[in-house]
Enzyme design. Sequence first.
Site, PDB file in Angstrom:
ATOM      1  N   SER A  64      36.652  45.288  34.793  1.00 50.51           N
ATOM      2  CA  SER A  64      34.739  45.276  34.708  1.00 50.51           C
ATOM      3  C   SER A  64      33.949  45.755  33.773  1.00 50.51           C
ATOM      4  CB  SER A  64      34.947  45.958  36.552  1.00 50.51           C
ATOM      5  OG  SER A  64      33.081  45.443  36.800  1.00 50.51           O
ATOM      6  N   HIS A 119      38.597  41.409  42.909  1.00 46.11           N
ATOM      7  CA  HIS A 119      37.671  42.692  41.989  1.00 46.11           C
ATOM      8  C   HIS A 119      38.307  43.259  41.541  1.00 46.11           C
ATOM      9  CE1 HIS A 119      35.622  43.067  38.814  1.00 46.11           C
ATOM     10  NE2 HIS A 119      35.281  44.275  39.289  1.00 46.11           N
TER      11      HIS A 119
END
Length: 303
Positions: free
Chosen positions: A93, A227
């Site tokens: 990320s 995610h």
Amino acid sequence: MDTTWFRRFGEQVPSVPRLICLPHAGGSASVYAPLARKLSGEGVLDVLAVQYPGRQDRRAEPAEDSVLGLATRTADRLAAVADDRPYALLGHSMGALVAYETARILHSRSAPSPTRLFVSGRSAPGTAPGRHDQLKGDAEILAAVRSLGGTDSAVLDDQEMLDMVMPALRADYGALASYRWQEGPVLNIPLTVLVGDADPVAPVASTAGWAQQTDQDNEVLVFSGGHFFLSERLYEVSEVVLSRLTAVTGGSSGIPGSGTVGGIAGGPSAGPGGPQATGRARPAASSREPGGGDQRTAGRALA
């Protein structure tokens, strides 16, 4: 070794390549503890995780509110601990952007470059922030963190603990909101993109532009998960990392023409027709922004 910046959670394995892991927004080095123990337990990698300032035992330090600032400080520390051992960078990320910019900085300094860059859970860099990088105020940040599931709800529901983590979250999301990709020389190292097939922050199609950031072999590997698939798919991710880095330990890199790589999660061997395909990237044209173009290197790591 600078133990303020670099943390080791698995076994210390001397005289082997290193993997340097960079956390997501609001994350700390400890998020990589399970992956570090798994990879170092194989005895072929020495895994270190970066502890950003402003969190856990570095809470008294001001958190860095710039991706480039954090990358510069990371590059400085890496240069200070550099030795003859090869190393790779892995970032998830926000950590993917930090790892990418760290690699660019090291390249600009003619410093020893990583042998491979792993970017996880992150769309290709662009000249404008994505929707998930433009969160305004604590309420939006906390709503996003809750929806993604990367932080224990017990932390978010405890006001005292929340007060301790919010400064880092604010700084990190501020860093993402202010980040703008700047055109420059492409990397000259192989690049592996890891992404979850249900990731709302980094949809698979949005990762195609990473191919423009290197003139070496590159690939996109799609995992089942959201995610934070890294924690959900620990075994599969560790197998990918090990297979891609065996070239520097005397084995195969997984790049066509360099030899055979074992299957992922018990599947068939990698390569054309296997769990993923590897393509050749080209430098980004000066008239184009990164993040666009065709996805020439898509694949799937899990059935």
